[in-house]
Design a protein around this motif. Structure first.
Motif, mmCIF file in Angstrom:
data_model
loop_
_atom_site.group_PDB
_atom_site.id
_atom_site.type_symbol
_atom_site.label_atom_id
_atom_site.label_comp_id
_atom_site.label_asym_id
_atom_site.label_seq_id
_atom_site.Cartn_x
_atom_site.Cartn_y
_atom_site.Cartn_z
ATOM 1 N N SER A 245 19.491 65.200 -2.882
ATOM 2 C CA SER A 245 19.947 64.203 -2.033
ATOM 3 C C SER A 245 21.282 64.788 -1.168
ATOM 4 O O SER A 245 21.327 64.277 -0.186
ATOM 5 C CB SER A 245 20.502 63.036 -2.963
ATOM 6 N N LEU A 246 21.594 65.624 -1.663
ATOM 7 C CA LEU A 246 22.820 66.343 -0.984
ATOM 8 C C LEU A 246 22.182 67.355 0.048
ATOM 9 O O LEU A 246 23.079 67.945 0.960
ATOM 10 C CB LEU A 246 23.839 67.055 -1.883
ATOM 11 N N LEU A 247 21.130 67.979 0.025
ATOM 12 C CA LEU A 247 20.404 68.866 0.957
ATOM 13 C C LEU A 247 19.623 68.350 1.894
ATOM 14 O O LEU A 247 18.888 69.285 2.563
ATOM 15 C CB LEU A 247 19.778 70.086 0.364
ATOM 16 N N ALA A 248 19.592 67.142 2.311
ATOM 17 C CA ALA A 248 18.594 66.450 2.831
ATOM 18 C C ALA A 248 18.653 66.950 4.433
ATOM 19 O O ALA A 248 17.640 67.375 5.063
ATOM 20 C CB ALA A 248 18.717 64.865 3.077
ATOM 21 N N ASP A 249 19.981 67.404 4.983
ATOM 22 C CA ASP A 249 19.844 67.761 6.306
ATOM 23 C C ASP A 249 19.383 69.146 6.320
ATOM 24 O O ASP A 249 19.028 69.519 7.387
ATOM 25 C CB ASP A 249 21.276 67.673 6.825
ATOM 26 N N ASP A 250 19.830 70.222 5.335
ATOM 27 C CA ASP A 250 19.605 71.358 5.503
ATOM 28 C C ASP A 250 17.771 71.618 5.389
ATOM 29 O O ASP A 250 17.373 72.445 5.899
ATOM 30 C CB ASP A 250 19.891 72.128 4.104
ATOM 31 N N LEU A 251 17.278 70.591 4.544
ATOM 32 C CA LEU A 251 16.024 70.656 4.236
ATOM 33 C C LEU A 251 15.244 70.146 5.658
ATOM 34 O O LEU A 251 14.130 70.887 5.996
ATOM 35 C CB LEU A 251 15.558 69.900 3.093
ATOM 36 N N LYS A 252 15.660 69.162 6.203
ATOM 37 C CA LYS A 252 14.874 68.724 7.482
ATOM 38 C C LYS A 252 15.186 69.790 8.402
ATOM 39 O O LYS A 252 14.176 69.874 9.489
ATOM 40 C CB LYS A 252 15.699 67.408 8.083
ATOM 41 N N ALA A 253 16.290 70.344 8.568
ATOM 42 C CA ALA A 253 16.581 71.384 9.670
ATOM 43 C C ALA A 253 15.783 72.678 9.283
ATOM 44 O O ALA A 253 15.856 73.820 9.946
ATOM 45 C CB ALA A 253 18.010 71.663 9.902
ATOM 46 N N GLN A 254 15.165 72.945 8.176
ATOM 47 C CA GLN A 254 14.437 73.965 7.970
ATOM 48 C C GLN A 254 15.280 75.235 7.473
ATOM 49 O O GLN A 254 14.868 76.362 7.665
ATOM 50 C CB GLN A 254 13.177 74.315 8.689
ATOM 51 N N ARG A 255 16.551 75.003 7.197
ATOM 52 C CA ARG A 255 17.462 76.173 6.828
ATOM 53 C C ARG A 255 17.260 76.421 5.578
ATOM 54 O O ARG A 255 17.224 77.520 4.951
ATOM 55 C CB ARG A 255 18.993 75.406 6.913
ATOM 56 N N LEU A 256 16.757 75.414 4.788
ATOM 57 C CA LEU A 256 16.248 75.642 3.265
ATOM 58 C C LEU A 256 14.857 75.048 3.027
ATOM 59 O O LEU A 256 14.487 73.969 3.759
ATOM 60 C CB LEU A 256 17.035 75.264 2.396
ATOM 61 N N VAL A 257 14.046 75.382 2.312
ATOM 62 C CA VAL A 257 12.839 74.920 1.887
ATOM 63 C C VAL A 257 12.800 74.671 0.337
ATOM 64 O O VAL A 257 13.448 75.472 -0.460
ATOM 65 C CB VAL A 257 11.553 75.830 2.344
ATOM 66 N N ARG A 258 11.759 73.834 -0.290
ATOM 67 C CA ARG A 258 11.578 73.630 -1.498
ATOM 68 C C ARG A 258 10.186 74.185 -1.733
ATOM 69 O O ARG A 258 9.214 73.563 -1.864
ATOM 70 C CB ARG A 258 11.331 72.090 -1.605
ATOM 71 N N PRO A 259 10.406 75.519 -2.380
ATOM 72 C CA PRO A 259 9.068 76.161 -2.427
ATOM 73 C C PRO A 259 8.085 75.534 -3.734
ATOM 74 O O PRO A 259 6.795 75.869 -3.855
ATOM 75 C CB PRO A 259 9.469 77.694 -2.798
ATOM 76 N N PHE A 260 8.775 75.092 -4.708
ATOM 77 C CA PHE A 260 7.877 74.523 -5.687
ATOM 78 C C PHE A 260 7.610 73.067 -5.740
ATOM 79 O O PHE A 260 6.487 72.540 -6.162
ATOM 80 C CB PHE A 260 8.650 74.704 -6.997
ATOM 81 N N ASN A 261 8.319 72.258 -4.975
ATOM 82 C CA ASN A 261 8.121 70.952 -4.716
ATOM 83 C C ASN A 261 8.090 70.105 -6.137
ATOM 84 O O ASN A 261 7.206 69.166 -6.705
ATOM 85 C CB ASN A 261 6.798 70.393 -4.028
ATOM 86 N N LEU A 262 8.989 70.506 -7.172
ATOM 87 C CA LEU A 262 9.073 70.121 -8.407
ATOM 88 C C LEU A 262 10.596 69.708 -8.717
ATOM 89 O O LEU A 262 11.124 70.319 -9.499
ATOM 90 C CB LEU A 262 8.842 71.070 -9.487
ATOM 91 N N PRO A 263 10.710 68.458 -8.103
ATOM 92 C CA PRO A 263 12.151 67.885 -8.572
ATOM 93 C C PRO A 263 12.380 67.341 -9.825
ATOM 94 O O PRO A 263 11.537 66.870 -10.445
ATOM 95 C CB PRO A 263 12.420 66.742 -7.531
ATOM 96 N N VAL A 264 13.490 67.408 -10.341
ATOM 97 C CA VAL A 264 13.707 67.236 -11.939
ATOM 98 C C VAL A 264 15.046 66.193 -11.920
ATOM 99 O O VAL A 264 15.995 66.578 -11.276
ATOM 100 C CB VAL A 264 13.593 68.677 -12.864
ATOM 101 N N ARG A 265 15.120 65.586 -12.688
ATOM 102 C CA ARG A 265 16.237 64.466 -13.010
ATOM 103 C C ARG A 265 16.868 65.035 -14.049
ATOM 104 O O ARG A 265 16.441 65.677 -15.125
ATOM 105 C CB ARG A 265 15.701 63.256 -13.455
#
Length: 307
Positions: A245-265
Protein backbone atom coordinates in the motif's frame (compact mmCIF):
# COMPACT_ATOMS: atom_id res chain seq x y z
CA UNK A 1 -1.63 17.58 55.90
CA UNK A 2 -4.87 17.06 53.95
CA UNK A 3 -6.55 20.04 52.29
CA UNK A 4 -9.79 21.27 53.86
CA UNK A 5 -12.31 21.66 51.05
CA UNK A 6 -16.02 22.38 51.49
CA UNK A 7 -18.64 20.65 49.28
CA UNK A 8 -17.92 22.16 45.87
CA UNK A 9 -21.41 22.40 44.44
CA UNK A 10 -22.72 24.58 47.32
CA UNK A 11 -19.51 26.61 47.03
CA UNK A 12 -20.19 27.24 43.34
CA UNK A 13 -23.74 28.36 44.15
CA UNK A 14 -22.44 30.66 46.88
CA UNK A 15 -19.96 32.23 44.43
CA UNK A 16 -22.78 32.95 41.98
CA UNK A 17 -24.87 34.56 44.73
CA UNK A 18 -21.94 36.75 45.80
CA UNK A 19 -21.32 37.90 42.22
CA UNK A 20 -24.96 38.58 41.35
CA UNK A 21 -26.07 39.75 44.80
CA UNK A 22 -29.43 38.20 43.92
CA UNK A 23 -30.95 34.75 44.43
CA UNK A 24 -33.06 34.90 41.27
CA UNK A 25 -30.15 35.93 39.04
CA UNK A 26 -27.91 33.29 40.59
CA UNK A 27 -30.58 30.63 39.95
CA UNK A 28 -30.90 31.75 36.30
CA UNK A 29 -27.14 31.65 35.79
CA UNK A 30 -26.88 28.16 37.26
CA UNK A 31 -30.06 26.88 35.55
CA UNK A 32 -31.58 25.73 38.82
CA UNK A 33 -34.56 26.87 40.91
CA UNK A 34 -34.35 29.60 43.52
CA UNK A 35 -35.26 27.10 46.22
CA UNK A 36 -32.34 24.91 45.12
CA UNK A 37 -30.04 27.92 45.52
CA UNK A 38 -31.29 28.47 49.07
CA UNK A 39 -30.84 24.80 49.90
CA UNK A 40 -27.22 24.78 48.66
CA UNK A 41 -26.45 27.93 50.67
CA UNK A 42 -27.79 26.25 53.79
CA UNK A 43 -25.60 23.20 53.16
CA UNK A 44 -22.48 25.38 52.88
CA UNK A 45 -23.37 27.47 55.92
CA UNK A 46 -23.96 24.34 58.01
CA UNK A 47 -20.65 22.84 56.88
CA UNK A 48 -18.67 25.97 57.76
CA UNK A 49 -20.54 26.65 61.00
CA UNK A 50 -20.47 30.35 60.17
CA UNK A 51 -23.34 32.66 59.32
CA UNK A 52 -22.81 33.73 55.69
CA UNK A 53 -26.10 35.48 55.02
CA UNK A 54 -29.24 36.77 56.65
CA UNK A 55 -32.74 36.31 55.33
CA UNK A 56 -34.61 39.53 54.75
CA UNK A 57 -38.02 40.48 53.49
CA UNK A 58 -36.92 40.74 49.86
CA UNK A 59 -34.24 38.02 49.80
CA UNK A 60 -30.97 37.70 51.63
CA UNK A 61 -28.00 39.86 52.49
CA UNK A 62 -24.42 38.72 53.05
CA UNK A 63 -22.87 39.02 56.48
CA UNK A 64 -19.40 40.47 56.88
CA UNK A 65 -18.05 36.93 57.10
CA UNK A 66 -19.98 35.98 53.96
CA UNK A 67 -18.68 38.97 52.02
CA UNK A 68 -15.11 38.25 53.08
CA UNK A 69 -15.41 34.54 52.23
CA UNK A 70 -16.88 35.39 48.83
CA UNK A 71 -13.96 37.70 48.05
CA UNK A 72 -11.49 34.98 49.06
CA UNK A 73 -12.93 32.23 46.89
CA UNK A 74 -13.62 34.38 43.79
CA UNK A 75 -10.01 34.25 42.45
CA UNK A 76 -10.03 30.45 42.72
CA UNK A 77 -13.15 30.18 40.58
CA UNK A 78 -11.67 32.69 38.11
CA UNK A 79 -8.48 30.60 37.88
CA UNK A 80 -10.51 27.42 37.28
CA UNK A 81 -12.51 29.20 34.58
CA UNK A 82 -9.36 30.41 32.80
CA UNK A 83 -7.70 26.99 33.02
CA UNK A 84 -10.83 25.35 31.60
CA UNK A 85 -11.00 27.83 28.72
CA UNK A 86 -7.32 27.27 27.97
CA UNK A 87 -7.55 23.50 27.83
CA UNK A 88 -10.70 23.64 25.69
CA UNK A 89 -9.01 26.04 23.26
CA UNK A 90 -5.86 23.93 23.00
CA UNK A 91 -7.50 21.66 20.42
CA UNK A 92 -9.45 24.43 18.74
CA UNK A 93 -6.65 26.19 16.84
CA UNK A 94 -6.07 25.56 13.14
CA UNK A 95 -2.87 23.55 13.52
CA UNK A 96 -3.42 19.81 13.12
CA UNK A 97 -0.64 17.80 14.74
CA UNK A 98 -0.21 14.24 13.48
CA UNK A 99 2.19 11.56 14.73
CA UNK A 100 3.14 8.68 12.47
CA UNK A 101 6.05 6.63 11.11
CA UNK A 102 8.66 8.20 8.84
CA UNK A 103 7.93 5.61 6.15
CA UNK A 104 4.17 6.13 6.20
CA UNK A 105 4.58 9.90 6.11
CA UNK A 106 7.09 9.85 3.24
CA UNK A 107 5.51 7.18 1.03
CA UNK A 108 1.76 7.57 1.64
CA UNK A 109 0.68 10.67 3.53
CA UNK A 110 2.90 13.48 2.21
CA UNK A 111 2.27 12.68 -1.50
CA UNK A 112 -1.45 13.19 -0.84
CA UNK A 113 -1.34 16.20 1.47
CA UNK A 114 -1.53 18.76 -1.32
CA UNK A 115 -5.14 17.66 -1.83
CA UNK A 116 -5.95 18.27 1.83
CA UNK A 117 -4.30 21.72 1.73
CA UNK A 118 -6.18 22.62 -1.43
CA UNK A 119 -9.50 21.84 0.26
CA UNK A 120 -8.80 23.25 3.72
CA UNK A 121 -6.37 26.12 3.33
CA UNK A 122 -7.01 27.35 6.87
CA UNK A 123 -5.75 24.10 8.47
CA UNK A 124 -1.99 23.80 8.91
CA UNK A 125 -0.66 20.22 9.21
CA UNK A 126 2.38 19.44 11.36
CA UNK A 127 3.79 15.89 11.14
CA UNK A 128 6.01 14.36 13.81
CA UNK A 129 7.68 10.97 13.43
CA UNK A 130 7.82 8.23 16.04
CA UNK A 131 7.84 4.44 16.14
CA UNK A 132 6.25 4.43 19.62
CA UNK A 133 2.54 4.04 20.21
CA UNK A 134 0.98 7.44 20.76
CA UNK A 135 0.27 8.63 24.30
CA UNK A 136 -2.01 11.66 24.07
CA UNK A 137 -1.13 12.65 27.65
CA UNK A 138 2.55 12.72 26.72
CA UNK A 139 2.60 13.62 23.03
CA UNK A 140 1.39 17.04 21.89
CA UNK A 141 -0.59 15.73 18.92
CA UNK A 142 -4.22 15.61 17.84
CA UNK A 143 -4.08 12.36 15.85
CA UNK A 144 -1.78 9.44 15.16
CA UNK A 145 -1.49 6.90 12.38
CA UNK A 146 -0.06 3.65 13.66
CA UNK A 147 -0.06 -0.09 13.13
CA UNK A 148 -1.58 -2.69 15.39
CA UNK A 149 -4.85 -4.47 16.03
CA UNK A 150 -6.92 -1.35 16.69
CA UNK A 151 -7.45 -2.05 20.39
CA UNK A 152 -5.78 0.77 22.32
CA UNK A 153 -7.19 1.68 25.71
CA UNK A 154 -8.69 5.16 25.92
CA UNK A 155 -8.40 5.73 22.18
CA UNK A 156 -10.72 5.55 19.18
CA UNK A 157 -9.23 3.85 16.13
CA UNK A 158 -10.48 4.01 12.53
CA UNK A 159 -9.27 1.16 10.32
CA UNK A 160 -7.37 2.39 7.24
CA UNK A 161 -5.88 -0.68 5.53
CA UNK A 162 -4.10 -3.95 6.22
CA UNK A 163 -0.33 -4.29 6.39
CA UNK A 164 0.46 -6.37 3.28
CA UNK A 165 4.00 -7.27 2.26
CA UNK A 166 5.82 -8.87 -0.68
CA UNK A 167 9.26 -8.73 -2.34
CA UNK A 168 10.10 -5.81 -4.62
CA UNK A 169 13.13 -4.95 -6.71
CA UNK A 170 14.11 -2.76 -9.62
CA UNK A 171 13.14 -3.90 -13.15
CA UNK A 172 16.84 -4.06 -14.09
CA UNK A 173 17.69 -6.21 -11.05
CA UNK A 174 14.83 -8.56 -11.91
CA UNK A 175 15.96 -8.91 -15.51
CA UNK A 176 19.61 -9.47 -14.57
CA UNK A 177 19.09 -12.09 -11.86
CA UNK A 178 15.94 -13.79 -13.13
CA UNK A 179 16.02 -13.44 -16.92
CA UNK A 180 13.00 -15.71 -17.24
CA UNK A 181 10.30 -13.67 -15.52
CA UNK A 182 8.19 -16.75 -14.82
CA UNK A 183 10.91 -18.13 -12.52
CA UNK A 184 11.83 -15.39 -10.01
CA UNK A 185 13.06 -17.78 -7.31
CA UNK A 186 16.70 -17.07 -8.10
CA UNK A 187 16.22 -13.53 -6.76
CA UNK A 188 15.96 -14.94 -3.24
CA UNK A 189 19.59 -16.06 -3.42
CA UNK A 190 21.05 -12.66 -4.36
CA UNK A 191 20.92 -10.07 -1.53
CA UNK A 192 18.03 -9.47 0.87
CA UNK A 193 17.54 -5.84 1.89
CA UNK A 194 16.28 -5.48 5.48
CA UNK A 195 14.74 -2.59 7.40
CA UNK A 196 15.69 -2.26 11.08
CA UNK A 197 12.08 -1.92 12.27
CA UNK A 198 10.70 -4.58 9.91
CA UNK A 199 13.14 -7.46 10.41
CA UNK A 200 10.39 -10.07 10.65
CA UNK A 201 8.97 -9.29 7.20
CA UNK A 202 11.26 -11.58 5.24
CA UNK A 203 10.72 -14.61 7.55
CA UNK A 204 6.95 -13.94 7.60
CA UNK A 205 6.67 -13.79 3.82
CA UNK A 206 9.04 -16.74 3.20
CA UNK A 207 7.21 -18.93 5.72
CA UNK A 208 3.77 -18.29 4.24
CA UNK A 209 5.01 -18.72 0.68
CA UNK A 210 7.26 -21.72 1.49
CA UNK A 211 10.55 -20.10 0.54
CA UNK A 212 12.25 -20.43 3.93
CA UNK A 213 15.05 -22.65 2.64
CA UNK A 214 15.75 -20.28 -0.26
CA UNK A 215 16.56 -17.33 2.02
CA UNK A 216 18.22 -19.26 4.85
CA UNK A 217 21.79 -18.42 3.86
CA UNK A 218 21.26 -15.45 1.56
CA UNK A 219 23.42 -12.35 2.07
CA UNK A 220 21.71 -9.53 3.98
CA UNK A 221 22.12 -5.75 3.78
CA UNK A 222 20.47 -3.72 6.56
CA UNK A 223 19.11 -0.17 6.68
CA UNK A 224 17.68 1.99 9.48
CA UNK A 225 14.30 2.62 7.80
CA UNK A 226 12.08 1.07 5.17
CA UNK A 227 12.40 4.22 3.05
CA UNK A 228 16.17 3.63 2.75
CA UNK A 229 15.63 -0.08 2.18
CA UNK A 230 13.28 0.56 -0.73
CA UNK A 231 15.59 3.20 -2.19
CA UNK A 232 18.37 0.62 -2.09
CA UNK A 233 16.08 -1.71 -4.05
CA UNK A 234 15.38 1.05 -6.60
CA UNK A 235 19.15 1.45 -7.01
CA UNK A 236 19.59 -2.27 -7.69
CA UNK A 237 21.38 -3.29 -4.49
CA UNK A 238 19.14 -6.28 -3.90
CA UNK A 239 15.56 -7.36 -3.28
CA UNK A 240 13.48 -5.87 -0.46
CA UNK A 241 10.21 -6.62 1.25
CA UNK A 242 7.76 -3.90 0.35
CA UNK A 243 4.55 -2.75 2.03
CA UNK A 244 2.31 -2.85 -1.00
CA UNK A 245 0.00 0.00 0.00
CA UNK A 246 2.92 2.35 0.61
CA UNK A 247 4.65 1.61 -2.69
CA UNK A 248 1.75 2.18 -5.08
CA UNK A 249 3.44 5.18 -6.74
CA UNK A 250 6.79 3.39 -7.14
CA UNK A 251 5.11 0.33 -8.62
CA UNK A 252 2.98 2.41 -10.97
CA UNK A 253 6.05 4.33 -12.17
CA UNK A 254 7.97 1.05 -12.60
CA UNK A 255 10.72 2.14 -10.25
CA UNK A 256 9.98 -1.12 -8.49
CA UNK A 257 8.31 -4.35 -9.60
CA UNK A 258 6.70 -7.30 -7.79
CA UNK A 259 8.51 -10.33 -9.20
CA UNK A 260 6.51 -12.94 -7.26
CA UNK A 261 3.05 -11.35 -7.11
CA UNK A 262 2.51 -13.11 -3.79
CA UNK A 263 1.26 -10.49 -1.28
CA UNK A 264 1.02 -11.67 2.33
CA UNK A 265 -0.92 -10.28 5.30
CA UNK A 266 1.19 -9.70 8.42
CA UNK A 267 -1.86 -9.63 10.72
CA UNK A 268 -1.45 -5.94 11.57
CA UNK A 269 -3.24 -2.96 10.05
CA UNK A 270 -2.91 0.80 9.86
CA UNK A 271 -5.30 2.86 11.98
CA UNK A 272 -6.11 6.51 12.48
CA UNK A 273 -6.02 6.95 16.26
CA UNK A 274 -7.79 9.67 18.27
CA UNK A 275 -8.10 10.32 22.02
CA UNK A 276 -11.42 8.83 23.11
CA UNK A 277 -12.47 11.66 25.41
CA UNK A 278 -11.28 14.58 23.29
CA UNK A 279 -13.81 16.86 21.69
CA UNK A 280 -14.19 16.12 18.00
CA UNK A 281 -12.87 19.42 16.69
CA UNK A 282 -13.46 20.58 13.13
CA UNK A 283 -9.85 20.04 12.05
CA UNK A 284 -9.80 16.47 13.41
CA UNK A 285 -13.06 15.51 11.72
CA UNK A 286 -12.02 17.12 8.43
CA UNK A 287 -8.83 15.08 8.39
CA UNK A 288 -10.61 11.90 9.45
CA UNK A 289 -13.12 12.19 6.59
CA UNK A 290 -10.39 13.13 4.13
CA UNK A 291 -8.01 10.27 4.93
CA UNK A 292 -10.82 7.70 4.78
CA UNK A 293 -11.73 9.05 1.35
CA UNK A 294 -8.09 8.78 0.25
CA UNK A 295 -7.86 5.19 1.49
CA UNK A 296 -11.02 4.23 -0.40
CA UNK A 297 -9.69 5.83 -3.60
CA UNK A 298 -6.36 3.99 -3.36
CA UNK A 299 -7.73 0.57 -2.41
CA UNK A 300 -6.31 -2.27 -4.56
CA UNK A 301 -8.68 -4.19 -6.84
CA UNK A 302 -10.55 -7.07 -5.25
CA UNK A 303 -8.75 -9.52 -7.56
CA UNK A 304 -5.37 -8.64 -6.00
CA UNK A 305 -5.89 -10.63 -2.82
CA UNK A 306 -3.18 -11.30 -0.26
CA UNK A 307 -2.47 -14.60 1.40
Amino acid sequence: MSKKLPPLNPLKVFDAVVRTQNLTKAAQELHISQSAVSKQLNVLQSYLGVELFRRERHGISLTQAGMHYGEEIAPAFEAISKATSHIMRSGADNTLRIQTYTTFAAKWLIPRLSDFHARYKDVSVVITNSVKYVDFDRDNVDLAIQMGNGAWQGQDADFLFEDIIEPVCSPAFFKTHAPEAGYPRALLRTCLLLSHYRQNDWPTWARQCRFEDDIAETERMRFSTSVLTWQAAVEGLGIAIGQTSLLADDLKAQRLVRPFNLPVRTGASYYLVRPQLQRHTRKVMLFRDWIREQVAASAPPASDQAI
